[in-house]
Write an enzyme that holds these catalytic residues in place. Sequence first.
Site, PDB file in Angstrom:
ATOM      1  CG  ASP A 264      -7.204   4.101   8.845  1.00  9.94           C
ATOM      2  OD1 ASP A 264      -8.126   4.837   8.460  1.00  9.94           O
ATOM      3  OD2 ASP A 264      -6.426   3.933   7.939  1.00  9.94           O
TER       4      ASP A 264
HETATM    5  C1  BGC Z   1      -8.195   6.054   5.594  1.00  7.54           C
HETATM    6  C2  BGC Z   1      -7.931   7.078   6.481  1.00  7.54           C
HETATM    7  C3  BGC Z   1      -9.046   8.093   6.492  1.00  7.54           C
HETATM    8  C4  BGC Z   1     -10.260   7.370   6.936  1.00  7.54           C
HETATM    9  C5  BGC Z   1     -11.289   8.280   6.954  1.00  7.54           C
HETATM   10  C6  BGC Z   1      -9.565   5.187   6.029  1.00  7.54           C
HETATM   11  O1  BGC Z   1     -10.081   4.165   5.077  1.00  7.54           O
HETATM   12  O2  BGC Z   1      -7.182   4.950   5.510  1.00  7.54           O
HETATM   13  O3  BGC Z   1      -6.659   7.380   5.770  1.00  7.54           O
HETATM   14  O4  BGC Z   1      -8.570   9.103   6.866  1.00  7.54           O
HETATM   15  O5  BGC Z   1     -10.525   6.334   6.176  1.00  7.54           O
HETATM   16  O6  BGC Z   1     -12.070   8.320   5.927  1.00  7.54           O
END
Ligand code: BGC
Length: 737
Positions: A264
């Site tokens: 993530d």
């Molecule tokens: C989120 C993800 C997301 C990523 C990219 C993160 O803060 O938890 O679900 O895909 O950001 O935007």
Amino acid sequence: MTSKPLTLIVFIMCFVLPVMAEQPVYLDLNKPIEDRVEDALSRMTLEEKVAMIHAQSKFSSPGVPRLGIPENWATDGPHGIRQEVAWDEWYGAGWTNDSCMAFPALTCLAATWNPEMSALYGKSIGEEARYRNKNILLGPGVNIYRTPLNGRNFEYMGEDPFLASKMVVPYIREVQKNGVAACVKHFALNNQEKYRDHVNVVVDDRALNEIYLPAFKAAVQEGGAWAIMGAYNKYKGEHCCHNKYLLNDILKRDWGFDGVVISDWGGTHDTNEAIYNGLDMEFGTWTDGLKEGLSDAYSQYYLATPYLDKLKSGEVGMSELDDKVRRILRLVFRTNMSKDRHFGSFVSDEHALACRQIAEEGIVLLKNDNHILPIDGGKVKKLLVVGENGVHSMTIGGGSSSLKVKYEVSPLQGIINRAKQSGIEVMFEMGYASPAVAAQDMKGAVAPEKKFDLDELRDKAVKAAAGADMVLFIGGLNKNAGQDCEGNDREGLGLPYGQDKLISELAAANPNVAVVILSGNAVGMPWIDDVSAIIEAWYNGSEAGNALASVLFGDVSPSGKLPFTFPKRLDDVPAHKLGEYPGDGSDVVYKESIFVGYRWVDKEGIEPLFPFGHGLSYTTFEYGKLVADKDEMSVSDEITFKISVKNVGDRVGKEVVQLYISDKKSSLPRPVKELKGFQKITLMPGEEKQVTFTVGKNELSFYDDNKEAWIAEPGVFEALVGSSSAEIKGRVVFSVK
Ligand code: BGC
């Protein structure tokens, strides 16, 4: 003079064959992917390999330009294709051709209880991702609904592992048919936003295997997901993005996952753990914590220079790096360099129709006293719509799922358009208001300041209510921080911005009040007895208003069913009752174990506000007798149940027939019943259909943590079939030898 065939042969030998022979295996789209992977890997330098395993911008990672291997481009996900952002920023790049179609939130998809809708969703969003040249879609999400306060529940598929598993598989398969990898998230145990970047989840092996992992397992083994995203939180004291037990042991060894584990954004914290504990690709790491740090710090990522230095000094070997690169190459050959890749399509009429269909099937009619709905043009001449959610954008905000959309039909617009056909006059009052959210369109975009006086707004609406034939209140939550929004949890179960008071006063002023809740979470309803009808209409994206109007006016009979329990109070939710939310800042202990959602409600004999699986229709279904093809079976055998369902009303409708299995006596405690089958059927007025469920070892088993295995024990079981977890229409006892 040479003959023509001879010339051809000479030509082929001199020019065609040498070229063909020279074509590297990895470029030959007809060669098996594994051969292509090995060939490409053997041609890459150490630096090229390390470059490939970490980001080069907010959403992209390098390919191998020298070899013609393209970059990877990821996009959020899961409800639409995110706008293009500036290279190293979250805000928009200012493109004018990236406004997407917003699909309904995943809670709505889950509420359709229809895997065909899931396939349609995956196909459509996959086409949009492909058109925009993305090869990794950051979604879908299947974290289990443990508390109604979780700010990201709207991105997930509810509280039941069986439902989430059945719904996630078609989504993934159809996305990937477009040559776009689905990246299932957030693996695992990311069930709250509060403390999400460091909280350590303590959960027993039974709950892990029975509740929190099954949808991920189905996504990998049945859906064939090509990517998975590690969660921010910790498990067994290790961050999930580089968690040996979750990634190496469960995901890659036990489940045979051959895809890419993506961190993530900012979920990576340590080079050695990232090398050895199963992470393949690092994205979004700030150099100084999760939220801020140096810009363009990509070379300083844990899997960038720090890893390269270790490789060069011989401190670490090549095998882990090669494994990561193999997985990424496999993903590239499955997507960007696949011969089966279509061209996709964007904001097409088909996608609009898909949005509308999914939304119409997911909307849940919770209550409908005196058949106040559908709105009857014969009785209602003046319709008052009240509530900010009638006009508020629900595609902006919420965190990473925020979208820049081509269009969004608001509930009010949908209602006005449809009401015209019935000769109904529509009036609107805001009734309440919330602070505005900034769209992430431009650098430094500021939310326009909105000043409002709640008392004034309420008084105006209540006055108008007295003069209307019917009041339609459209409220609920929104995508503001602290509501349904990434990064925070809600502070309570209640509705924000003074809505409870407003609804009660509207109900006192007018006897015909219908309430429409837009949310991705359960909300408290202290006014439940004062209003005639209640609808849960989720966040339904571009076609939200049209879909809602077709249900309100009866063009479509509602057929959604709740994918999670609506509790009367927070204390009826085990995480809260047992004091195990949000944890002490360091650990959160899932003391309730497997008893999540309706499993807890059943065990404790609690009456929920609305039970799991609940949802009414405008027509009436009559259930026949539930029969089994035998009353005794062996564990390796199968048993079949049949029940007939008849539409005894006067309009076409869809019903979700639900099968629950109850294990009457077992060596370990089991839930009173668990969902093990469901089917959505369409019935014309007067039509009757037979629904069949087959149950085998899988449906009877539980995870025995002592034996570390799924087992089905002999004994007495009961099959229960119903229209919700609380409306059981037929039961049959059977025994397993
Ligand atoms: C989120 C993800 C997301 C990523 C990219 C993160 O803060 O938890 O679900 O895909 O950001 O935007």
